[in-house]
Design a protein around this motif. Structure first.
Motif, PDB file in Angstrom:
ATOM      1  N   HIS A 276      37.805 -14.565 -16.736  1.00 44.49           N
ATOM      2  CA  HIS A 276      38.791 -14.143 -15.756  1.00 44.49           C
ATOM      3  C   HIS A 276      38.926 -12.631 -15.867  1.00 44.49           C
ATOM      4  O   HIS A 276      39.063 -12.085 -16.964  1.00 44.49           O
ATOM      5  CB  HIS A 276      40.153 -14.793 -15.991  1.00 44.49           C
ATOM      6  N   PHE A 277      38.864 -11.925 -14.714  1.00 45.61           N
ATOM      7  CA  PHE A 277      38.978 -10.469 -14.757  1.00 45.61           C
ATOM      8  C   PHE A 277      39.368  -9.910 -13.392  1.00 45.61           C
ATOM      9  O   PHE A 277      39.237 -10.577 -12.356  1.00 45.61           O
ATOM     10  CB  PHE A 277      37.662  -9.829 -15.206  1.00 45.61           C
ATOM     11  N   LEU A 278      39.864  -8.673 -13.437  1.00 44.70           N
ATOM     12  CA  LEU A 278      40.129  -7.879 -12.247  1.00 44.70           C
ATOM     13  C   LEU A 278      39.118  -6.742 -12.214  1.00 44.70           C
ATOM     14  O   LEU A 278      38.790  -6.166 -13.255  1.00 44.70           O
ATOM     15  CB  LEU A 278      41.545  -7.311 -12.287  1.00 44.70           C
ATOM     16  N   PRO A 279      38.588  -6.391 -11.041  1.00 42.45           N
ATOM     17  CA  PRO A 279      37.620  -5.293 -10.961  1.00 42.45           C
ATOM     18  C   PRO A 279      38.192  -3.977 -11.487  1.00 42.45           C
ATOM     19  O   PRO A 279      39.378  -3.694 -11.349  1.00 42.45           O
ATOM     20  CB  PRO A 279      37.321  -5.201  -9.461  1.00 42.45           C
ATOM     21  N   GLY A 280      37.315  -3.209 -12.096  1.00 46.05           N
ATOM     22  CA  GLY A 280      37.703  -1.905 -12.606  1.00 46.05           C
ATOM     23  C   GLY A 280      38.380  -1.918 -13.952  1.00 46.05           C
ATOM     24  O   GLY A 280      38.774  -0.866 -14.459  1.00 46.05           O
ATOM     25  N   THR A 281      38.518  -3.092 -14.565  1.00 42.42           N
ATOM     26  CA  THR A 281      39.158  -3.202 -15.870  1.00 42.42           C
ATOM     27  C   THR A 281      38.104  -3.428 -16.952  1.00 42.42           C
ATOM     28  O   THR A 281      36.972  -3.835 -16.661  1.00 42.42           O
ATOM     29  CB  THR A 281      40.145  -4.376 -15.888  1.00 42.42           C
ATOM     30  N   PRO A 282      38.467  -3.203 -18.227  1.00 42.05           N
ATOM     31  CA  PRO A 282      37.516  -3.485 -19.316  1.00 42.05           C
ATOM     32  C   PRO A 282      37.063  -4.934 -19.348  1.00 42.05           C
ATOM     33  O   PRO A 282      35.932  -5.230 -19.754  1.00 42.05           O
ATOM     34  CB  PRO A 282      38.319  -3.113 -20.571  1.00 42.05           C
ATOM     35  N   ASP A 283      37.926  -5.854 -18.906  1.00 39.31           N
ATOM     36  CA  ASP A 283      37.529  -7.273 -18.906  1.00 39.31           C
ATOM     37  C   ASP A 283      36.353  -7.526 -17.968  1.00 39.31           C
ATOM     38  O   ASP A 283      35.548  -8.438 -18.196  1.00 39.31           O
ATOM     39  CB  ASP A 283      38.715  -8.144 -18.476  1.00 39.31           C
ATOM     40  N   GLU A 284      36.257  -6.724 -16.896  1.00 39.85           N
ATOM     41  CA  GLU A 284      35.165  -6.917 -15.946  1.00 39.85           C
ATOM     42  C   GLU A 284      33.831  -6.467 -16.523  1.00 39.85           C
ATOM     43  O   GLU A 284      32.772  -7.020 -16.186  1.00 39.85           O
ATOM     44  CB  GLU A 284      35.445  -6.149 -14.656  1.00 39.85           C
ATOM     45  N   ALA A 285      33.860  -5.433 -17.385  1.00 40.54           N
ATOM     46  CA  ALA A 285      32.634  -4.744 -17.797  1.00 40.54           C
ATOM     47  C   ALA A 285      31.596  -5.686 -18.391  1.00 40.54           C
ATOM     48  O   ALA A 285      30.392  -5.527 -18.156  1.00 40.54           O
ATOM     49  CB  ALA A 285      32.980  -3.644 -18.796  1.00 40.54           C
ATOM     50  N   GLN A 286      32.011  -6.696 -19.162  1.00 38.96           N
ATOM     51  CA  GLN A 286      31.042  -7.571 -19.816  1.00 38.96           C
ATOM     52  C   GLN A 286      30.318  -8.492 -18.835  1.00 38.96           C
ATOM     53  O   GLN A 286      29.277  -9.055 -19.161  1.00 38.96           O
ATOM     54  CB  GLN A 286      31.727  -8.407 -20.889  1.00 38.96           C
ATOM     55  N   TYR A 287      30.853  -8.621 -17.618  1.00 36.09           N
ATOM     56  CA  TYR A 287      30.229  -9.492 -16.614  1.00 36.09           C
ATOM     57  C   TYR A 287      29.524  -8.719 -15.508  1.00 36.09           C
ATOM     58  O   TYR A 287      28.694  -9.286 -14.783  1.00 36.09           O
ATOM     59  CB  TYR A 287      31.291 -10.408 -15.983  1.00 36.09           C
ATOM     60  N   LEU A 288      29.844  -7.439 -15.354  1.00 38.22           N
ATOM     61  CA  LEU A 288      29.264  -6.647 -14.259  1.00 38.22           C
ATOM     62  C   LEU A 288      27.827  -6.266 -14.629  1.00 38.22           C
ATOM     63  O   LEU A 288      27.586  -5.346 -15.400  1.00 38.22           O
ATOM     64  CB  LEU A 288      30.099  -5.394 -14.008  1.00 38.22           C
ATOM     65  N   PHE A 289      26.882  -6.977 -14.043  1.00 37.66           N
ATOM     66  CA  PHE A 289      25.471  -6.768 -14.350  1.00 37.66           C
ATOM     67  C   PHE A 289      24.922  -5.545 -13.635  1.00 37.66           C
ATOM     68  O   PHE A 289      24.161  -4.767 -14.191  1.00 37.66           O
ATOM     69  CB  PHE A 289      24.684  -8.021 -13.951  1.00 37.66           C
ATOM     70  N   ASP A 290      25.327  -5.355 -12.383  1.00 39.46           N
ATOM     71  CA  ASP A 290      24.855  -4.216 -11.587  1.00 39.46           C
ATOM     72  C   ASP A 290      25.950  -3.842 -10.602  1.00 39.46           C
ATOM     73  O   ASP A 290      26.187  -4.552  -9.630  1.00 39.46           O
ATOM     74  CB  ASP A 290      23.569  -4.587 -10.851  1.00 39.46           C
ATOM     75  N   GLY A 291      26.600  -2.713 -10.861  1.00 42.49           N
ATOM     76  CA  GLY A 291      27.654  -2.247  -9.962  1.00 42.49           C
ATOM     77  C   GLY A 291      27.402  -0.881  -9.401  1.00 42.49           C
ATOM     78  O   GLY A 291      28.296  -0.264  -8.821  1.00 42.49           O
ATOM     79  N   VAL A 292      26.142  -0.388  -9.558  1.00 40.89           N
ATOM     80  CA  VAL A 292      25.859   1.005  -9.207  1.00 40.89           C
ATOM     81  C   VAL A 292      26.035   1.289  -7.723  1.00 40.89           C
ATOM     82  O   VAL A 292      26.351   2.409  -7.330  1.00 40.89           O
ATOM     83  CB  VAL A 292      24.436   1.382  -9.678  1.00 40.89           C
ATOM     84  N   ASN A 293      25.869   0.273  -6.863  1.00 39.76           N
ATOM     85  CA  ASN A 293      25.994   0.479  -5.423  1.00 39.76           C
ATOM     86  C   ASN A 293      27.334   0.002  -4.879  1.00 39.76           C
ATOM     87  O   ASN A 293      27.451  -0.342  -3.712  1.00 39.76           O
ATOM     88  CB  ASN A 293      24.859  -0.251  -4.697  1.00 39.76           C
ATOM     89  N   SER A 294      28.358  -0.026  -5.735  1.00 42.99           N
ATOM     90  CA  SER A 294      29.676  -0.479  -5.313  1.00 42.99           C
ATOM     91  C   SER A 294      30.726   0.540  -5.729  1.00 42.99           C
ATOM     92  O   SER A 294      30.447   1.473  -6.482  1.00 42.99           O
ATOM     93  CB  SER A 294      29.996  -1.848  -5.925  1.00 42.99           C
TER      94      SER A 294
END
Length: 672
Positions: A276-294
């Protein structure tokens, strides 16, 4: 601007590390727009004109091999450009191949471009070996390669190509980016050029071929008002079976800039919550595989428009048979899933030839927090007007913050991170006219809607090199009037490019200056005395290119673009040949006189021709018809083409008249 791109300077004298000792490069004055002799001074280093080019298609090589070759290109081309590479597909229809053909130089083609390492090995001292475990060490290695006449390689490449190791960076740095670039600034700054600084990502995300995506959810309506915001269950159980499941969020309508937004994600495996996470938080980082174009939006949401996307990776427990993702999302979402890692990370090779050849310092410091503070320190060490060439991290937010920091420090930004073969294009000369395009004068304005349309992105020299060339070759270009923003700094970074666009323009094509003059910048963020220097430089390059209109930003207050001040407008009027300014604008239609110049706010609408026309009609419905109405329309260069302009022009009957910007401002200036 719709894309990525980026950069700063303060006081400081040009010291050792300039170009006086480099063969083939001319040392030129930086701080003044013209020399005491009356001839124009250069902002950037000069290269010798190429006589013969050794050419290879590197599009199929991995990033490590491309980096090896582009840094070799930088050392070799410093004396005289000899190496040229195609980063596209190698056919004569790609931009790299088109520009090569236009130069009409003798070439020798190498089927295996890596053979050029052996051919030119005697021209380099060896290799700077970067640490693959520390991505930012690649940038330090690039800086050192320029200083040591070396190439950048990993240990295996150095061994395979028989390259002596000049400096081994393995184990020298950890993953603390601030410490890495602090070391570089403290130890290498005295030796590098102070005519420019560079910002390049050390790595890039590369798509893996033949990945099969399964569509999970799609918004089929063009919704842009968040009216479909809700909590959506996305069942990706069909992709179970391997180590992980990858879920991609994209834009279901790629041409209007309202891609899907995600504000919260919950993942359940066999009914049990595993994430469970909100975007832009440390909790998201472990699941964000590719966010370079967002990007992260104002509602703490992650979004991506057009052809962009972002991907999450979820690794369910062994034996999982049901995997459901619940996402709070809205607008034009397109969700797909796969069980195969869809991308890989490789070294970012582009523009490193120019960085190595000019002996520039290159870093990658997101403009916020500790890294932003260190970026400000970098800029403070460089003279006013020393350009920042490359781009910024963190997509649109990084662009705004980075360019603002650069402007505060007195440095124009030259978006150049994907500018290929820069050492060749900077050396190749071609005729550029300083004659201003004659105005098609409308003797007496009528009570009509005078509309001018302008392609954006032209400050971005890589756009001018690549996408603008594709747009320019549209067979319908010239059927309807269109303005094309372009960087006047191509005078020094790509005179052949500027000459081509100037010489092949039709009567319906008008080149105008990209934001906001001699480089991408926010005028309202500059110190007044430094901005005067920028205006003088802008005036010099505009007079030499025959341009007298500009698209300009101002600066942001409370997340809104504000009107250029009277003082700034007076400066443009005093030091440049401008007849009018189109500026980024968030409010209603704007047409005013400031500092003696007409200024219009750039208006825009989503969609293609029919939708754009409908938005125009809705806006014009508020017009009483008692006086002329002037609308400066922005055109998204990443989703529109000259064919789309022609389609829109065909829909524009009474009361519209579509005109070029020079006629538009001539008429507006007499009407205000």
């Amino acid at each position: 601007m719709v894309s990525r791109r980026t950069f700063l300077a303060g006081s400081g004298a040009v010291t050792a590390g300039g170009f006086g000792l480099l063969p083939g490069l001319q040392s030129t004055a930086l701080a003044a727009p013209s020399s005491t002799s009356g001839s124009p001074a250069r902002l950037l280093p000069a290269f010798a004109r190429p006589h013969h080019l050794h050419y290879g298609d590197v599009s199929k090589l991995n990033g490590a091999d491309q980096t090896l070759l582009t840094t070799l290109q930088g050392v070799v081309n410093r004396a005289r450009p000899e190496l040229y590479f195609s980063f596209d597909t190698g056919t004569m229809s790609t931009p790299d191949a088109k520009w090569l053909a236009d130069m009409r130089l003798p070439t020798t083609t190498y089927k295996n471009p890596l053979d050029l390492v052996a051919k030119y090995r005697h021209r380099v001292r060896g290799a700077i070996v970067h640490d693959p475990a520390v991505p930012d060490s690649l940038n330090v290695a690039t800086t050192l390669a320029g200083l040591e006449d070396a190439v950048v390689a990993n240990a295996d490449q150095a061994k395979a190509h028989g390259l002596r190791i000049v400096k081994d960076l393995r184990g020298m740095f950890d993953d603390d980016r601030v410490k890495t670039y602090r070391w570089q600034l403290d130890n290498l700054f005295p030796r590098v050029t102070h005519k420019l600084l560079a910002g390049l990502p050390p790595t890039r995300v590369v798509p893996v071929e033949n990945v099969q995506w399964k569509e999970i959810a799609r918004e089929t309506r063009q919704i842009r008002d968040s009216s479909n915001r809700g909590s959506y269950d996305l069942d990706v159980s069909a992709e179970l079976g391997k180590e992980a499941v990858y879920v991609r969020f994209a834009d279901s309508f790629t041409d209007d800039g309202w891609g899907g937004s995600v504000a919260e994600v919950t993942v359940k495996a066999n009914g049990t919550q595993i994430a469970h996470f909100l975007p832009g938080t440390p909790d998201e980082a472990q699941y964000l595989f590719d966010g370079v174009n967002s990007s992260i939006g104002g509602e703490a949401n992650r979004f991506s428009d057009g052809g962009g996307y972002f991907i999450y990776r979820f690794e369910p427990p062994a034996g999982t048979t049901s995997l459901v993702i619940t996402a709070t999302m809205w607008n034009q979402y397109l969700v797909a899933a796969t069980d195969t890692a869809p991308t890989r990370i490789e070294p970012f090779a582009y523009f490193r030839d120019y960085v190595v050849a000019t002996k520039a310092l290159v870093s990658w410091l997101p403009p916020g927090g500790e890294t932003g503070d260190l970026l400000i320190e970098h800029f403070a060490k460089y003279p006013t007007l020393a350009p920042y060439m490359g781009w910024f991290a963190n997509d649109v937010s990084g662009e705004w913050d980075g360019v603002d920091l650069a402007s505060q420090g007195g440095s124009p930004v030259i978006a150049a991170d994907f500018y290929m073969n820069g050492t060749v294009h900077a050396g190749f000369t071609a005729p550029i006219s300083d004659k201003v395009r004659p105005v098609r004068r409308i003797s007496k304005p009528k009570n009509k809607v005078y509309l001018t349309l302008t392609f954006g992105e032209g400050d971005n020299i890589q756009y001018c090199q690549r996408h603008m060339r594709d747009l320019w070759d549209d067979p319908k270009r010239g059927e309807a009037p269109a303005n094309w923003t372009i960087s006047p700094l191509l005078l020094e970074t790509g005179p052949g490019l500027f000459s081509h666009f100037q010489r092949t323009a039709t009567a319906n094509d008008l080149l105008v200056c990209g934001p906001s003059g001699a480089g991408y910048t926010y005028p309202g963020s500059w110190k007044p005395d430094q901005f005067t220097q920028f205006l003088k430089l802008t005036g010099s390059v505009l007079r030499r290119t025959g341009i007298n209109q500009v698209y300009s930003y101002s600066h942001r207050e409370n997340d809104k673009w504000v009107l250029l001040s009277e003082e700034i407008a007076r400066g443009f009027a005093k030091y440049t040949p401008l007849k009018g300014i189109m500026q980024t604008w968030d409010g209603d239609l704007l047409a005013v006189r400031q500092g003696g110049l007409p200024i219009v706010g750039q208006w825009g609408a989503p969609g293609k021709a029919a939708e754009y026309k409908a938005a125009l009609d809705a806006r014009v419905a508020q017009w009483d018809g008692a006086a002329p109405l002037f609308i400066s329309g922005g055109i998204n260069a990443w989703s529109w083409t000259p064919s789309d302009i022609a389609d829109l022009a065909a829909l524009l009957g009474d009361p519209y008249e579509l005109i070029l910007a020079n006629t538009f401002f001539d008429l507006l200036n007499r009407t205000l």
